[in-house]
Design an enzyme around this catalytic site. Structure first.
Site, PDB file in Angstrom:
ATOM      1  N   CYS A  23     -25.489  50.382 -18.484  1.00  0.00           N
ATOM      2  CA  CYS A  23     -25.704  49.997 -17.089  1.00  0.00           C
ATOM      3  C   CYS A  23     -27.071  50.470 -16.611  1.00  0.00           C
ATOM      4  O   CYS A  23     -27.243  51.647 -16.245  1.00  0.00           O
ATOM      5  CB  CYS A  23     -24.605  50.589 -16.205  1.00  0.00           C
ATOM      6  SG  CYS A  23     -24.822  50.243 -14.452  1.00  0.00           S
ATOM      7  N   CYS A  38     -27.209  51.741 -13.081  1.00  0.00           N
ATOM      8  CA  CYS A  38     -26.649  53.081 -12.882  1.00  0.00           C
ATOM      9  C   CYS A  38     -27.643  54.159 -13.288  1.00  0.00           C
ATOM     10  O   CYS A  38     -27.783  55.178 -12.605  1.00  0.00           O
ATOM     11  CB  CYS A  38     -25.382  53.257 -13.726  1.00  0.00           C
ATOM     12  SG  CYS A  38     -24.109  52.033 -13.446  1.00  0.00           S
ATOM     13  N   ASP A  39     -28.325  53.945 -14.410  1.00  0.00           N
ATOM     14  CA  ASP A  39     -29.093  55.021 -15.042  1.00  0.00           C
ATOM     15  C   ASP A  39     -30.600  54.783 -15.098  1.00  0.00           C
ATOM     16  O   ASP A  39     -31.340  55.662 -15.529  1.00  0.00           O
ATOM     17  CB  ASP A  39     -28.581  55.231 -16.476  1.00  0.00           C
ATOM     18  CG  ASP A  39     -27.100  55.561 -16.511  1.00  0.00           C
ATOM     19  OD1 ASP A  39     -26.635  56.253 -15.594  1.00  0.00           O
ATOM     20  OD2 ASP A  39     -26.406  55.115 -17.444  1.00  0.00           O
TER      21      ASP A  39
END
Length: 309
Positions: free
Chosen positions: A132, A135-136
Site C-alpha cells: 500500500c 499507507c507507507d
C-alpha cells in the site's frame, strides 16, 4: 430469526447494501472484523467517483457512506465470521462470539493483495515491503523504491510515490503495461519513474530492512541486483472466499459467480464488490453491486416471506 438481511463486509459494497437494505425498512446487520470502509480507505486520491468535483481520499468517502448508513439504523458488529451455512431457508452465521440467523445474506468480503512468494518478502513485510503506497509512501521521502506490477494499481501507486521518493523503478514481467491508456500516458511522462521490462523479482534482500532486489530477466536469462530502500507489490488480488468454500460457484480465480441481480446459485444469497467475478473493480462498481444486491434481497424476502413463518 435475528435479521432480515445480514451483510458480511463493510467496504464500499457492504455499506451501499446496508444503506439500501435499512432504508427499505429491513432489519439489517453488518459484520466487519477490520476497518469499516475496506481497502479503499488506503487510497489517497479518488477523482473518478461521480458527483464529487473535489478529489477525495478513500477514508473520507467511506466515512461519509458509513454516516449515511447510520441514518437508517443498520446494526454494525465488530465480529469475525468463522462459518456460514447457506443452503437452508434461514442462513446461519457463526462468529467468534455467537450464532445468528438471517433470511437473506449479502457477501461483501472483498479481496486481499497477492504475494510474490519470493524469499525475503514475508520477513521484510512492514520493514520495507509494502502492499500500500498510500499507507507507507511518506516513509520513503528522498529514497529509491521499486514497484512490482504493470496494471492500473501498480502504475497509479508508482505515480503517487513520486510525490515523496527520489526514484521509482517500475518492474514488470512483460514488455508493456496493462494499465489503461490515460494512466500509461501519465507515467511515461514522469521523469522519476524508470521501467524495467521482462523482469521478475527472485528475492528481497536485507536484514533489518530492504536493501536490494534480486531480479531475473525472462528474455536475457540474466540475474542482477537492484539497490532499493523499499518494495511495493501489486501483482493481483485474492478473493476472501474461504468461509464460503464449496457452497457457491466460483470462476477459476475463486471469485463468486452471480447473475445480473447479484444472486448466487443459492436462494437468498447474494454477493457484491471485489469478491464477485467482474471486469472492473472500482468503488463505483462496488456500490452499484451493493445496491442491486440489497434491492434483489428485499424483493426475494417479500416473495418468500411464507417460508419464514
Amino acid at each position: 430469526m435475528n435479521y432480515d438481511i445480514a451483510i458480511i463486509g463493510a467496504g464500499s459494497a457492504g455499506l451501499s447494501a446496508a444503506i439500501y437494505a435499512a432504508r427499505g425498512g429491513l432489519n439489517t446487520v453488518v459484520f466487519e472484523n477490520g476497518l469499516v470502509g475496506g481497502q479503499i480507505t488506503q487510497t489517497m486520491e479518488i477523482e473518478n467517483y461521480p458527483g464529487f468535483e473535489e478529489v477525495l481520499d478513500g477514508f473520507t468517502l467511506t466515512d461519509r457512506m458509513k454516516k449515511q448508513a447510520d441514518r437508517f439504523g443498520p446494526e454494525f458488529k465488530t465480529e469475525e465470521v468463522k462459518n456460514v451455512t447457506l443452503d437452508g431457508a434461514c442462513k446461519v452465521i457463526e462468529t467468534n462470539k455467537t450464532t445468528y440467523r438471517t433470511k437473506a445474506l449479502i457477501i461483501a468480503t472483498g479481496a486481499n493483495p497477492r504475494k510474490l512468494g519470493v524469499p525475503g518478502e514475508m520477513k521484510l513485510t512492514g520493514r520495507g515491503v509494502s502492499y500500500c503506497a498510500t499507507c507507507d509512501g511518506a516513509l520513503y521521502r528522498g529514497k529509491t523504491v521499486a514497484v512490482i506490477g504493470g496494471g492500473d494499481s501498480a502504475v497509479e501507486e508508482a505515480m503517487f510515490l513520486t510525490r515523496f521518493v527520489k526514484k521509482v523503478y517500475l518492474i514488470h514481467r512483460r514488455d508493456e503495461l496493462r494499465a489503461v491508456k490515460i494512466v500509461r500516458d501519465r507515467v511515461f511522462k514522469n521523469e522519476k519513474v524508470e521501467f524495467i521490462w521482462d523482469t521478475v523479482p527472485q528475492e528481497v534482500n536485507g536484514e533489518n530492512g530492504v536493501e536490494s532486489l534480486t531480479l531475473f530477466n525472462k528474455k536475457t536469462k540474466e540475474t542482477s541486483k537492484l539497490d532499493v530502500d523499499g518494495v511495493f507489490i501489486y501483482v493481483g488480488i485474492i478473493p476472501n472466499n474461504k468461509i464460503f468454500e464449496n457452497q457457491l460457484n466460483y470462476d477459476d480465480q475463486g471469485f463468486i459467480l452471480t447473475d445480473e441481480n447479484m444472486h448466487t446459485k443459492l436462494h437468498g444469497v447474494y454477493a457484491a464488490g471485489d469478491i464477485v467475478h467482474k471486469t472492473l473493480r472500482q468503488v463505483v462498481t462496488a456500490v452499484s453491486d451493493g445496491a442491486i444486491a440489497a434491492f434483489s434481497a428485499e424483493k426475494w424476502i417479500q416473495e418468500n416471506e411464507h417460508k419464514f413463518e
